[in-house]
Write an enzyme that holds these catalytic residues in place. Structure first.
Site, PDB file in Angstrom:
ATOM      1  N   ASP A 186      26.245 -58.618  60.255  1.00  0.00           N
ATOM      2  CA  ASP A 186      25.136 -57.689  60.099  1.00  0.00           C
ATOM      3  C   ASP A 186      24.869 -57.568  58.597  1.00  0.00           C
ATOM      4  O   ASP A 186      25.346 -58.398  57.802  1.00  0.00           O
ATOM      5  CB  ASP A 186      25.477 -56.325  60.715  1.00  0.00           C
ATOM      6  CG  ASP A 186      24.241 -55.480  60.983  1.00  0.00           C
ATOM      7  OD1 ASP A 186      23.634 -55.654  62.051  1.00  0.00           O
ATOM      8  OD2 ASP A 186      23.878 -54.658  60.128  1.00  0.00           O
TER       9      ASP A 186
ATOM     10  N   LYS B  66      28.491 -51.243  68.002  1.00  0.00           N
ATOM     11  CA  LYS B  66      28.128 -51.491  66.606  1.00  0.00           C
ATOM     12  C   LYS B  66      29.245 -50.943  65.747  1.00  0.00           C
ATOM     13  O   LYS B  66      30.013 -50.065  66.167  1.00  0.00           O
ATOM     14  CB  LYS B  66      26.815 -50.795  66.236  1.00  0.00           C
ATOM     15  CG  LYS B  66      26.077 -51.432  65.072  1.00  0.00           C
ATOM     16  CD  LYS B  66      25.428 -52.757  65.436  1.00  0.00           C
ATOM     17  CE  LYS B  66      24.624 -53.332  64.278  1.00  0.00           C
ATOM     18  NZ  LYS B  66      23.928 -54.550  64.635  1.00  0.00           N
TER      19      LYS B  66
END
Length: 410
Positions: free
Chosen positions: A177, A142
């Site tokens: 995201d 991430k």
């Protein structure tokens, strides 16, 4: 206690404003447990994530086990269980056991560097488990860019970030995201091949929002079967919290299924768009104040906590948000109260499945079929939950850990 030390390290050396060209420079290898370089794991696996890999006979990189920090020209860089923090970006690699670490880049105005680092480590772990349960040949990673995307996101910054990703040599692959979308990924992708979710014109599969929403909807249908005996949300009151690119697509699916939707969002403009698109949807300032059958958290995480449990009227919780549980024990509390919670990283895996398909050249129909199969995965998790008398979250974790363990020993 590890996270307290992590935050102290993250504060070593102030983050000084620098020029865009310097913002993501001075990259060095990300070091994992025992000093193992994730590149070596990928070389041992003999794959690049596009084909089915041979399992890697090494443990995953666990967040928070080792950490050092040193000041560099562009501010401060942190190595902690695979996470690294620069002036405005932090990339966390949790595991490369099943393949290169893939995860979205979140552009968000974190209040401090420690908050950003904590978030990226938690989210990267979630991606490891998400990939394992989804059956894709990818690891967990991430990234975050620290800042307000409405004021600080520029083409120059995104290109610089793409160059930063390129220095990692393929061990981390970015997707979209919160705060980043297809157009941003196209810009990032001009500087690196290690990005997925770009527009079709740029060679990608486009916005992953619809597939993420479809996976949540299929998880919700599975939960409805367990709770009420039928895989439908018809006439059920569903509270959708967060109506961005995933939440709005979820509302579309729910309305088509005959559900009565109550929606909220911190953005009045977003709610206005939903009201225009779906005249039958009720908008509110607080969905938990409503009498609900289903609560669908689709914004940021941590909304399931001690206080919200006291207000929760829903029989099912299933949404697109990551890290929905503020504390791990919340899963057991929901289970003990008879609330059916679909583990977040299972329900929201549709986007990951889409971009994994993009990397292997799968057709849209094949990808949709894999996302629809989230329904069957959730049913299997609930079956295991009942058989072992454990909460669904523990059952899902067991499935993920089983696949990771099998990959290590082969």
């Amino acid at each position: 206690m590890w996270h307290q030390g992590l935050h102290r390290q993250a504060r070593i050396g102030a983050f000084h404003p620098v020029g865009v060209e310097d913002e993501f420079r001075d990259a060095v290898p990300v070091v994992g447990v025992g000093g193992r370089d994730p590149d070596e794991e990928i070389r041992r696996a003999g794959h690049d994530g596009r084909s089915r890999p041979e399992p890697v006979p090494v443990p995953p990189i666990e967040p928070g086990l080792h950490g050092i920090s040193r000041k560099i020209q562009s501010g401060c860089e942190i190595h902690t269980g695979g996470a690294r923090l620069l002036h405005r970006a932090c990339v966390g690699i949790h595991s490369t056991v099943l393949g290169p670490a893939l995860g979205g880049t979140r552009f968000y105005p974190y209040p401090d560097q420690g908050s950003a680092l904590t978030d990226v480590l938690r989210l990267s772990r979630g991606m490891t488990y998400k990939a394992a349960v989804a059956g894709v040949c990818l690891g967990g990673g991430k990234a975050v860019i620290i800042g307000d995307p409405t004021r600080q996101k520029t083409r120059e910054l995104l290109r610089a970030y793409g160059r930063f990703i390129e220095t990692l040599g393929g061990r981390y692959i970015s997707a979209g995201d919160v705060g980043t979308g297809t157009a941003d990924l196209d810009i990032i992708g001009a500087a690196t091949d290690h990005v997925v979710g770009r527009s079709a014109s740029a060679g990608g599969s486009g916005d992953s929002g619809p597939m993420t929403a479809l996976g949540v909807y299929q998880g919700m249908r599975a939960a409805a079967t367990v709770a009420w005996g039928q895989p439908t949300l018809k006439d059920r009151v569903v509270g959708v919290e967060g109506v961005g690119k995933v939440g709005s697509e979820l509302i579309s699916l729910l309305v088509a299924d005959g559900a009565r939707v109550v929606a909220t969002d911190v953005s009045r403009d977003a709610l206005a768009l939903v009201a225009d698109r779906f005249p039958g949807v009720t908008t509110t300032g607080d969905v938990l104040a409503e009498s609900l059958d289903v609560y669908a958290p689709c914004a940021l995480g941590g909304t399931l906590n001690e206080k919200s449990l006291e207000r929760l009227t829903a029989s099912i919780v299933c949404g697109a948000a990551n890290n929905q549980l503020l504390e791990p024990g919340i899963d057991t509390q929901l289970h003990d109260r008879g609330v059916t919670w679909v583990p977040d990283y299972v329900a929201n895996a549709g986007g990951l499945i889409q971009v994994a398909g993009e990397r292997e050249g799968a057709t849209a129909d094949v990808v949709r079929g894999r996302v629809d199969a989230i329904h069957d995965t959730v049913i299997a998790i609930f079956d295991r939950s009942v058989a072992e008398s454990i909460a669904p979250g523990r059952a899902a974790d067991g499935m993920a850990e089983g696949r990771l363990s099998a990959a290590r020993v082969r």
